[in-house]
Design a protein around this motif. Structure first.
Motif, PDB file in Angstrom:
ATOM      1  N   THR A   2      41.880  11.875  -2.901  1.00  0.00           N
ATOM      2  CA  THR A   2      40.547  11.636  -4.021  1.00  0.00           C
ATOM      3  C   THR A   2      39.501  10.627  -3.868  1.00  0.00           C
ATOM      4  O   THR A   2      39.762   9.836  -2.729  1.00  0.00           O
ATOM      5  CB  THR A   2      41.528  11.109  -5.199  1.00  0.00           C
ATOM      6  N   GLU A   4      38.493   8.478  -5.464  1.00  0.00           N
ATOM      7  CA  GLU A   4      38.729   6.766  -5.915  1.00  0.00           C
ATOM      8  C   GLU A   4      39.363   6.193  -4.656  1.00  0.00           C
ATOM      9  O   GLU A   4      39.140   5.085  -4.561  1.00  0.00           O
ATOM     10  CB  GLU A   4      39.899   6.997  -6.932  1.00  0.00           C
ATOM     11  N   ASP A  14      32.001   8.334 -11.525  1.00  0.00           N
ATOM     12  CA  ASP A  14      31.609   8.995 -12.994  1.00  0.00           C
ATOM     13  C   ASP A  14      31.017   9.998 -12.746  1.00  0.00           C
ATOM     14  O   ASP A  14      31.084  11.443 -13.478  1.00  0.00           O
ATOM     15  CB  ASP A  14      30.694   7.906 -13.717  1.00  0.00           C
ATOM     16  N   TYR A  17      32.991  12.911 -11.302  1.00  0.00           N
ATOM     17  CA  TYR A  17      34.075  13.398 -11.981  1.00  0.00           C
ATOM     18  C   TYR A  17      33.114  14.195 -13.362  1.00  0.00           C
ATOM     19  O   TYR A  17      33.748  15.366 -13.827  1.00  0.00           O
ATOM     20  CB  TYR A  17      34.564  12.205 -13.089  1.00  0.00           C
ATOM     21  N   ASN A  20      33.067  17.703 -11.902  1.00  0.00           N
ATOM     22  CA  ASN A  20      34.448  18.119 -11.827  1.00  0.00           C
ATOM     23  C   ASN A  20      34.843  18.075 -10.159  1.00  0.00           C
ATOM     24  O   ASN A  20      35.781  18.858  -9.991  1.00  0.00           O
ATOM     25  CB  ASN A  20      34.590  19.699 -12.208  1.00  0.00           C
ATOM     26  N   GLU A  22      37.034  16.009  -7.740  1.00  0.00           N
ATOM     27  CA  GLU A  22      38.180  15.067  -7.807  1.00  0.00           C
ATOM     28  C   GLU A  22      38.569  14.816  -6.256  1.00  0.00           C
ATOM     29  O   GLU A  22      38.803  13.784  -5.837  1.00  0.00           O
ATOM     30  CB  GLU A  22      39.486  15.429  -8.669  1.00  0.00           C
TER      31      GLU A  22
END
Length: 426
Positions: A2, A4, A14, A17, A20, A22
């Motif tokens: 991911t 993250e 932000d 996401y 869309n 990920e």
């Protein structure tokens, strides 16, 4: 992996996401950490692998930390064509939705108002400049841009830029950068001239290689082994039998693209040409018309093969064989995209192109089906790549046994070996 897990700032995540995004693609997973660490990299990756985000995201991430001058150009991204520069600029706009990072796209073929707007953006110190080499050189010559404080220099589709003769421009731009500038290079292919460029401008680079993807099996590939003079009659028969819609015809030269465009127009087909001689507003209008289905056939040079995202192309015709197998993959990869699962690719192969076509077959690891030519269009040559190997790059005589063939340009009589029958191609 991911996003993250890639140590990106919250504002960047932000924005991802909201779009869309990920999961990172392999090229993003491998590139982003090295760029965040400040390393030079050379990446081998095709269009469609997510390489734009692979270099844009870490650059934006670093710029958001505020350790870079606000009145200077901090990143320079070079692209071979106006279309790709525009596409990169649009992606940056999406990625920077939640962060205060400015960008300006600099490319030719514009009016005086647009040129002035580009000039203002350069003089004010946009964080990121996305540019084609020729137009950025123009601004450098006018002393309207200062690159002496840039921290990032990106060459996207470097092989295409060298193919288009931009080596001297790239080096002129590179010499305007500070020695501390981080250099990032992406290329779909790795010929010797790219390796030479990399050795010249990269400092102890990390090498990232994503295997060249083969075309999906949903693309039905076929070919006509023919003489050069038979190509146009075969094409006309294809289109008269099955009215063309959502078709791109690729040719390797601007001159041939112009000739094909004029000839197909005379035949009554709804066609437009796309090549680098067109003014920018014309090129943009052609692409809009094609995307909006106002044009059935787009005849183009390889300027369209990379960096243009159209998801509903039904047929790709290679009127000429491209220079290397990777370019073949890029071309036919314009079809069977998105939700449109199937596509058709047809390649015309004359005798001087047979050896190159066999190299494509070797690269793909498969034999491409050869569609028989209707006898009314003349006798076709045998597929003997080794016999014609010496003709590569030379002008070959069109006829069999050294005699020219005057191919008929009309439609073959009903029921005789229809050259473009799609069931046969399958």
């Amino acid at each position: 992996m991911t996003f993250e897990e890639l140590n990106l700032e919250k504002e960047i995540l932000d924005g991802l996401y909201a779009m869309n995004f990920e999961e990172a693609t392999p090229i993003q997973e491998l590139s982003i950490p090295h760029i965040l660490e400040g390393k030079d990299i050379i990446g081998y990756a095709q269009t469609g692998t997510g390489k734009t985000a692979a270099y844009v995201l870490p650059i934006i991430n670093q710029l958001t930390k505020g350790d870079y001058p606000q009145d200077a150009i901090n990143a320079v991204i070079m692209a071979p064509t106006r279309e790709l520069a525009q596409q990169i600029d649009q992606q940056i706009e999406g990625f920077t939705y939640y962060v205060p990072v400015s960008t300006v796209a600099v490319y030719g073929g514009t009016d005086g108002i647009t040129y002035a707007r580009q000039e203002r953006g350069l003089q004010m110190g946009a964080d990121i400049v996305v540019a084609t080499p020729g137009r950025l050189i123009s601004h450098l010559n006018m002393e309207s841009v200062d690159l002496s404080r840039a921290s990032f220099f990106v060459l996207d589709e470097a092989d295409r830029m060298l193919d288009m003769g931009f080596y001297d421009d790239i080096m002129q731009i590179y010499r305007k950068l500070p020695p501390t500038c981080q250099v990032i290079m992406f290329s779909a292919t790795m010929p010797p001239k790219i390796r030479t460029l990399a050795q010249t401008i990269l400092k102890h680079p990390e090498e990232i290689k994503i295997a060249i993807a083969r075309p999906p099996e949903t693309i039905i590939q076929s070919a006509y082994i023919c003489h050069e003079v038979q190509k146009l009659p075969i094409l006309r028969c294809l289109f008269e039998e099955s009215p063309p819609q959502r078709v791109i015809i690729f040719s390797s030269s601007k001159m041939k693209v112009k000739e094909l465009d004029a000839t197909l127009k005379r035949y009554g087909f709804n066609v437009q040409a796309m090549h680098s001689d067109l003014e920018q507003p014309v090129r943009e209008q052609v692409m809009r018309d094609f995307k909006n289905r106002h044009i059935d056939i787009l005849v183009a040079t390889d300027v369209v093969a990379r960096g243009i995202d159209i998801t509903d192309i039904g047929l790709i015709v290679n009127f000429d064989i491209p220079n290397d197998p990777e370019d073949y993959v890029h071309r036919i990869g314009r079809t069977a995209r998105g939700t449109h699962g199937e596509g058709l690719a047809i390649t015309f192969v004359d005798i001087r192109e047979q050896f190159k076509f066999r190299e494509i077959e070797k690269f793909l690891g498969k034999t491409i089906y050869k569609i028989p030519i209707d006898p009314s269009l003349g006798e076709a040559p045998a597929y003997e790549p080794d016999k014609y190997r010496s003709l590569r790059g030379r002008s070959a005589r069109s006829g069999s046994s050294g005699k020219n063939v005057r191919a008929k340009s009309g439609r073959p009589s009903s029921g005789k070996g229809r050259p473009g029958h799609r069931n046969k191609a399958r």
